[in-house]
Design a protein around this motif. Structure first.
Motif, PDB file in Angstrom:
ATOM      1  N   GLN A  18      29.455  26.871  41.910  1.00 52.92           N
ATOM      2  CA  GLN A  18      30.371  26.528  42.993  1.00 52.92           C
ATOM      3  C   GLN A  18      31.535  25.687  42.460  1.00 52.92           C
ATOM      4  N   ASP A  19      31.202  24.725  41.582  1.00 51.66           N
ATOM      5  CA  ASP A  19      32.270  23.918  41.000  1.00 51.66           C
ATOM      6  C   ASP A  19      33.203  24.785  40.169  1.00 51.66           C
ATOM      7  N   ASP A  20      32.605  25.733  39.481  1.00 54.59           N
ATOM      8  CA  ASP A  20      33.391  26.642  38.652  1.00 54.59           C
ATOM      9  C   ASP A  20      34.361  27.445  39.507  1.00 54.59           C
ATOM     10  N   GLU A  21      33.868  28.046  40.607  1.00 54.61           N
ATOM     11  CA  GLU A  21      34.704  28.882  41.457  1.00 54.61           C
ATOM     12  C   GLU A  21      35.820  28.076  42.099  1.00 54.61           C
ATOM     13  N   GLU A  22      35.533  26.813  42.444  1.00 49.66           N
ATOM     14  CA  GLU A  22      36.531  26.008  43.131  1.00 49.66           C
ATOM     15  C   GLU A  22      37.697  25.663  42.220  1.00 49.66           C
ATOM     16  N   GLU A  23      37.479  25.663  40.894  1.00 51.19           N
ATOM     17  CA  GLU A  23      38.529  25.267  39.979  1.00 51.19           C
ATOM     18  C   GLU A  23      39.457  26.426  39.627  1.00 51.19           C
ATOM     19  N   GLN A  24      39.181  27.635  40.110  1.00 56.02           N
ATOM     20  CA  GLN A  24      40.019  28.782  39.827  1.00 56.02           C
ATOM     21  C   GLN A  24      40.563  29.359  41.129  1.00 56.02           C
ATOM     22  N   ASP A  25      41.774  29.935  41.061  1.00 60.08           N
ATOM     23  CA  ASP A  25      42.255  30.645  42.237  1.00 60.08           C
ATOM     24  C   ASP A  25      41.572  32.002  42.306  1.00 60.08           C
ATOM     25  N   LEU A  26      41.752  32.701  43.413  1.00 54.84           N
ATOM     26  CA  LEU A  26      41.020  33.931  43.645  1.00 54.84           C
ATOM     27  C   LEU A  26      41.342  34.982  42.597  1.00 54.84           C
ATOM     28  N   GLY A  27      42.606  35.082  42.206  1.00 54.24           N
ATOM     29  CA  GLY A  27      42.979  36.075  41.209  1.00 54.24           C
ATOM     30  C   GLY A  27      42.279  35.847  39.883  1.00 54.24           C
ATOM     31  N   ASP A  28      42.181  34.578  39.443  1.00 60.80           N
ATOM     32  CA  ASP A  28      41.485  34.275  38.190  1.00 60.80           C
ATOM     33  C   ASP A  28      39.998  34.592  38.305  1.00 60.80           C
ATOM     34  N   ARG A  29      39.406  34.297  39.461  1.00 55.72           N
ATOM     35  CA  ARG A  29      37.988  34.602  39.636  1.00 55.72           C
ATOM     36  C   ARG A  29      37.737  36.110  39.565  1.00 55.72           C
ATOM     37  N   LEU A  30      38.611  36.880  40.221  1.00 52.47           N
ATOM     38  CA  LEU A  30      38.447  38.327  40.190  1.00 52.47           C
ATOM     39  C   LEU A  30      38.631  38.872  38.779  1.00 52.47           C
ATOM     40  N   ALA A  31      39.595  38.312  38.038  1.00 54.04           N
ATOM     41  CA  ALA A  31      39.803  38.754  36.658  1.00 54.04           C
ATOM     42  C   ALA A  31      38.589  38.428  35.789  1.00 54.04           C
ATOM     43  N   ARG A  32      37.988  37.239  35.995  1.00 54.70           N
ATOM     44  CA  ARG A  32      36.793  36.884  35.216  1.00 54.70           C
ATOM     45  C   ARG A  32      35.643  37.818  35.557  1.00 54.70           C
ATOM     46  N   ALA A  52      36.067  41.129  33.842  1.00 58.73           N
ATOM     47  CA  ALA A  52      35.696  41.100  32.428  1.00 58.73           C
ATOM     48  C   ALA A  52      34.184  41.045  32.244  1.00 58.73           C
ATOM     49  N   GLU A  53      33.475  40.343  33.136  1.00 58.88           N
ATOM     50  CA  GLU A  53      32.038  40.172  32.973  1.00 58.88           C
ATOM     51  C   GLU A  53      31.227  41.343  33.521  1.00 58.88           C
ATOM     52  N   ASN A  54      31.701  41.966  34.620  1.00 58.15           N
ATOM     53  CA  ASN A  54      30.854  42.925  35.341  1.00 58.15           C
ATOM     54  C   ASN A  54      31.357  44.363  35.351  1.00 58.15           C
ATOM     55  N   VAL A  55      32.605  44.580  34.962  1.00 60.23           N
ATOM     56  CA  VAL A  55      33.169  45.931  35.097  1.00 60.23           C
ATOM     57  C   VAL A  55      33.593  46.514  33.754  1.00 60.23           C
ATOM     58  N   SER A  56      34.325  45.742  32.951  1.00 60.28           N
ATOM     59  CA  SER A  56      34.942  46.311  31.749  1.00 60.28           C
ATOM     60  C   SER A  56      34.174  46.029  30.473  1.00 60.28           C
ATOM     61  N   GLY A  57      32.993  45.400  30.565  1.00 63.78           N
ATOM     62  CA  GLY A  57      32.213  45.109  29.365  1.00 63.78           C
ATOM     63  C   GLY A  57      31.575  46.355  28.780  1.00 63.78           C
ATOM     64  N   LYS A  58      31.032  46.213  27.591  1.00 61.75           N
ATOM     65  CA  LYS A  58      30.394  47.332  26.902  1.00 61.75           C
ATOM     66  C   LYS A  58      29.182  47.806  27.711  1.00 61.75           C
ATOM     67  N   GLY A  59      29.125  49.128  27.934  1.00 58.97           N
ATOM     68  CA  GLY A  59      28.022  49.713  28.677  1.00 58.97           C
ATOM     69  C   GLY A  59      28.118  49.559  30.176  1.00 58.97           C
ATOM     70  N   ILE A 110      32.679  49.135  41.677  1.00 62.11           N
ATOM     71  CA  ILE A 110      33.700  48.186  41.211  1.00 62.11           C
ATOM     72  C   ILE A 110      33.816  47.027  42.200  1.00 62.11           C
ATOM     73  N   ALA A 111      33.811  47.359  43.498  1.00 65.13           N
ATOM     74  CA  ALA A 111      33.870  46.294  44.511  1.00 65.13           C
ATOM     75  C   ALA A 111      32.676  45.362  44.379  1.00 65.13           C
ATOM     76  N   GLY A 112      31.483  45.927  44.117  1.00 66.16           N
ATOM     77  CA  GLY A 112      30.314  45.078  43.926  1.00 66.16           C
ATOM     78  C   GLY A 112      30.451  44.183  42.705  1.00 66.16           C
ATOM     79  N   GLY A 113      31.012  44.714  41.621  1.00 65.33           N
ATOM     80  CA  GLY A 113      31.208  43.895  40.432  1.00 65.33           C
ATOM     81  C   GLY A 113      32.205  42.773  40.649  1.00 65.33           C
ATOM     82  N   LEU A 114      33.204  43.006  41.499  1.00 66.19           N
ATOM     83  CA  LEU A 114      34.202  41.970  41.796  1.00 66.19           C
ATOM     84  C   LEU A 114      33.738  41.021  42.891  1.00 66.19           C
ATOM     85  N   GLY A 115      32.659  41.372  43.587  1.00 70.30           N
ATOM     86  CA  GLY A 115      32.159  40.512  44.651  1.00 70.30           C
ATOM     87  C   GLY A 115      32.983  40.581  45.914  1.00 70.30           C
ATOM     88  N   VAL A 116      33.569  41.763  46.217  1.00 70.88           N
ATOM     89  CA  VAL A 116      34.351  41.926  47.438  1.00 70.88           C
ATOM     90  C   VAL A 116      33.802  43.132  48.198  1.00 70.88           C
TER      91      VAL A 116
END
Length: 724
Positions: free
Chosen positions: A195-209, A212-219, A260-266
């Motif tokens: 929660q602290d992590d999410e609060e320190e980023q704007d929505l665009g940065d969170r979606l980009a992270r 990278a973690e859930n959609v564009s990684g290897k496999g 993709i929507a599930g990976g982005l959490g939307v």
């Protein structure tokens, strides 16, 4: 030249030397710098920004890796010492065999000296990597290693005292090292919370992270895909997705939209994917951050703007969905699909209102529902309304006639000063128009067909080639100002009489695909892939392709769309088209009161067949009819339905009659066939061109009112033959 150093002391500096040195530095820098002329730089990806929690986890992983590497050092050192001792002992044995005891002693001494020298050199080489508090202890390791190797060379390492000495010495000597390099196992409380992590980023940065973690990684879903060109909109954030060349195209990316929507959490409803016009392996992704559509879009009145009818906003708030009635190519057909309750009929009504508001279109409405209940608004505003197969066929024949006469008319018209068609006055200099533009002089003819699936599956229309004839109208009507807008329940081929060509022509420009929960319904129409099952529940949501976007939108709506019907202009057809179609159209428009009375009469007739007419429609004190014994008269009939056949007979004789004109059309046909002498069910069906089950239903209804009787299996006769 004088230079002042940090101490304030001035010193003479050779200017020429400085210039030479500066030139050398510039030369070296230019040699190290990569060439910018030949460098091919890929599109800059969206930089990944580590959150505090991710950074803490990264530091912990690095620290644990360093600890694991350090803890391997004692084991490697002990193994190297043992191997050296065995090698020294072997050399000493060979020296003893070759030169006796003297040679063996010299070899052992040489091995001890070489071991000490090698251990000292290794310590010096790795001195920078030895912790400060271990630099003194490292000499003990050097000495112990040298002593064990020398002793092993002299007496042999393969005995338990030497093995125990090596193991014990290593454990004792490296115990502090192992304690100092314990692998960290911190508790969860040492990490920042998500929660602290999410609060320190704007929505665009969170979606980009998350990308990278859930959609564009290897496999994962789109390995190596990058987000570029971020654009912050008032209600959304938009990126360009650049997939690795050759790994995926737009259709494949769109098929993974929900994942993709599930990976982005939307929510999938808030994720829009549209094709890119730059590269087939790229697409545009828009994430809705402020919902514009969920509260509904209010309809504020009909609009018609330069041949286009605005229908409602796209989900990201960038522009409006449109129905293209006319553009530079000519008049356009259209297709509206959706399950019952999805908003399909309201969309057709909005288009009809816009066309009538334009003052340059004549609107016909054909309803596949025989009762004409699909759209009261279109029934009210249309210039010609029909319902059911027979009425729609009359309209089709009129449309075909309009095409014939307009193909002749077009060659006699030319473009006027404002682009509207005017008669040719000088055939030598004036060129005929290429297409008819809707105008007051020659209005466009828009034929709206709702419930198409009921029409294309009707046996009577199938026999009359309804689908091929409709397809011909859709193919050639554009340049004559005659077009078709169709409403049906799906994009599946059976709705179009299995004519995918008809579906394709209808949806070429105007496709509005409303929600349909049939998950197999995903078609590529107009070059865009649509999946109506992914739309939100609720009326009005649709995919609209008229604007070149595969974006969700919502059609504006009001509960009283009909209130705008009274303010619309009434534009008749041009004289030629009107004369050509007059013989198909009713001479006098149907009066709403007469239509209501007809519906009431038909409803009463139907109730009569069930023997349960409501009280308010029957006399308060019906007179008991006189009936002949053995003749059963339904309770719903009164003395008005009984007449005497033999008034001079001493015994009252009566038969049941009914108002044949009040019967449904199918029952009238069946009764007429019986009177003509056809007795078998199959014969009656063949004569009146109806299906046998429908004929049986009609015969049973006629038997209920006493007009026919069943004499054997599949055989019937009129009741008057029995009583006569």
């Amino acid at each position: 030249m004088t230079r002042t150093d940090r101490t304030g002391t001035s010193a003479e500096v050779d200017s020429n030397a400085l210039v030479v040195e500066l030139a050398k530095q510039i030369t070296r820098a230019s040699e190290r710098a990569p060439s910018t002329e030949l460098a091919v730089r890929p599109a800059a990806p969206l930089m990944r920004k580590l959150s505090p929690r991710a950074a803490a986890l990264e530091r912990q992983r690095d620290q644990a890796d360093r600890a694991r590497r350090a803890r391997r050092t004692p084991y490697l050192a002990a193994a190297a010492t043992a191997a050296t001792g065995y090698a020294g002992w072997g050399l000493a044995e060979l020296a003893h065999l070759a030169a006796g005891s003297g040679g063996e002693g010299l070899t052992v001494a040489g091995i001890g000296l070489l071991s000490a020298t090698t251990a000292t050199a290794l310590r010096a080489a790795f001195r920078a990597r030895i912790p400060d508090n271990w630099r003194g202890r490292s000499w003990c390791v050097v000495g112990g290693t040298t002593a064990w190797v020398t002793a092993a060379s002299a007496i042999g390492p393969a005995n338990w005292p030497m093995t125990a000495l090596l193991a014990g010495g290593a454990a004792l000597g490296w115990a502090g090292w192992m304690r100092q390099h314990e692998i960290p196992t911190p508790g969860a409380e040492t990490l920042p919370t998500p929660q602290d992590d999410e609060e320190e980023q704007d929505l665009g940065d969170r979606l980009a992270r998350r990308w990278a973690e859930n959609v564009s990684g290897k496999g994962q879903l789109l390995p190596g895909a990058m987000l570029t060109e971020r654009l912050d909109l008032p209600r959304a954030i938009r990126w360009t997705i650049q997939t690795r060349p050759g790994t995926a195209d737009f259709n494949e990316v769109f098929a993974r939209r929900s994942k993709i929507a599930g990976g982005l959490g939307v929510a999938a409803n808030n994720l829009l994917l549209e094709p890119s016009d730059q590269n087939e392996s790229w697409c545009t992704m828009t994430v809705i951050v402020k919902d514009l559509l969920s509260g509904g879009i209010a309809y504020t009145g009909p609009r018609y703007e330069d041949g286009r009818i605005p229908l409602g906003p796209f989900a990201d708030g960038e522009g409006e969905m449109q129905y293209v009635a006319y553009d530079e190519v000519g008049c356009r057909n259209g297709l509206v699909t959706g399950e019952p309750g999805s908003g399909k009929s309201a969309c057709l009504e909005a288009v009809g209102l816009g066309l009538k508001h334009s003052g340059v279109w004549n609107v016909w409405f054909g309803d596949g529902d025989p009762e004409g209940g699909s759209s009261p608004v279109l029934n009210d505003i249309s210039d010609w309304t029909e319902a059911g197969p027979q009425g729609v066929l009359r309209q089709l024949e009129a449309v075909e006639e309009a095409l014939e006469i307009r193909s002749l008319l077009k060659s006699t018209l030319t473009d006027g000063p404002d682009g509207t068609p005017v008669p040719i006055t000088d055939p030598q200099t004036q060129q005929p128009i290429r297409k008819l533009k809707p105008s007051e002089a020659v209005p466009g003819l828009q034929w709206i067909l709702d419930e198409l699936h009921r029409l294309t599956s009707d046996p009577w229309l199938i026999e009359r080639q309804f689908v091929p004839r409709l397809e011909r109208v859709v193919r050639i009507g554009r340049k004559y100002g005659v077009v078709v807008l169709v409403g049906t329940q799906s994009l599946l081929a059976p709705d179009y009489g299995n004519s995918t060509a008809l579906r394709g022509y209808l949806a070429a420009i105007n496709l509005l695909a409303f929600r349909n929960q049939n998950r197999s319904e995903a078609a590529v129409v107009g070059g865009l892939s649509v999946a109506p099952s992914t739309l939100p529940t609720g009326g009005g949501y649709c995919f609209a392709t008229a604007g070149g976007r595969l974006s969700m939108g919502r059609v504006a709506w009001a509960p009283d769309l009909g209130r705008w019907a009274n303010d619309l202009p009434d534009l008749p057809l041009d004289r030629d088209t009107d004369l050509a179609t007059a013989r198909f159209r009713p001479e006098i428009p149907r009066d709403p009161a007469a239509v209501f009375a007809e519906q009431q009469r038909r409803l009463q007739t139907w109730r009569s067949t069930l023997g349960s007419a409501p009280q308010q429609l029957t006399p308060a004190e019906p007179q008991a009819p006189m009936s002949r014994p053995g003749l059963v008269i339904p309770a719903a009939l009164t003395a008005d339905n009984v007449i005497a056949l033999h008034p001079l007979s001493p015994e009252p004789v009566a038969v049941v009659t009914a108002d044949l004109e009040a019967l449904p059309r199918r029952q009238q046909l069946v009764y007429a066939a019986l009177i003509d002498g056809h007795r078998r069910t199959g014969d009656i069906a063949a004569v009146i061109e109806q299906k046998p089950p429908n004929v049986v239903k009609a015969l049973n209804a006629l038997a209920e009112v006493g007009l026919v009787r069943k004499v054997a299996h599949g055989q019937w006769q009129p009741t008057d033959e029995q009583t006569g």
